[in-house]
Design a protein around this motif. Structure first.
Motif: not given
Length: 151
Positions: A46-60
């Motif tokens: 049930g915990d909420a998780v943000m997916v963060y994109h790294s090591s790429c052109q558009h990081i966030g």
């Protein structure tokens, strides 16, 4: 409910992988850092998780998923053909954890790292600290709301 952020290269596992399989769970495995592993062990269904994109052109931050299976021994550590194989880990004494995640929503636009760094409310957020390379980290409710407000 706790909140978390997980970092991944989009070529390995992105929010679009979750979008493509909204009813399927995706194991979050291959984490080989003890502190990140310890955070994964604290994740609950049930915990909420943000997916963060790294090591790429558009990081966030790209989207939100949910924990649907709490920590269990990461099967990749036992697979000698996996890049995440750990010969020192055994089924009797596993060293690494995985959690299963499921799609909740993709953000309308990526929340870029630069915006997160510029937000005064996030000055103490671990992601913006120099040298912070953890792929799994806790997010307070206040930090969660501050990040989403940037989107």
């Amino acid at each position: 409910m706790a909140c978390w952020l997980v970092k991944s290269e989009p070529s390995e596992c992105s929010i679009d992988d979750f979008v493509a399989a909204p009813d399927r769970t995706i194991p979050w495995d291959g984490v080989r850092n003890y502190q990140a592993r310890n955070f994964m062990a604290q994740m609950a269904v049930g915990d909420a998780v943000m997916v963060y994109h790294s090591s790429c052109q558009h990081i966030g931050v790209a989207g939100i998923v949910r924990v649907v299976r709490a920590a269990y021994p990461d099967p990749t550590q036992f697979n000698s053909e996996s890049p995440y194989h750990d010969p020192k880990s055994t089924p009797e004494k596993p060293r690494w954890q995985a959690v299963d995640l499921q799609f909740e929503r993709k953000l309308p636009e990526l929340i870029p790292l630069q915006a997160i760094k510029a937000a005064p409310a996030l000055s103490d957020f671990p992601l913006v600290r120099r040298g912070m390379r953890l792929s799994v980290m806790p997010v307070t409710q206040a930090q969660w709301q501050a990040i989403l407000a940037l989107g």
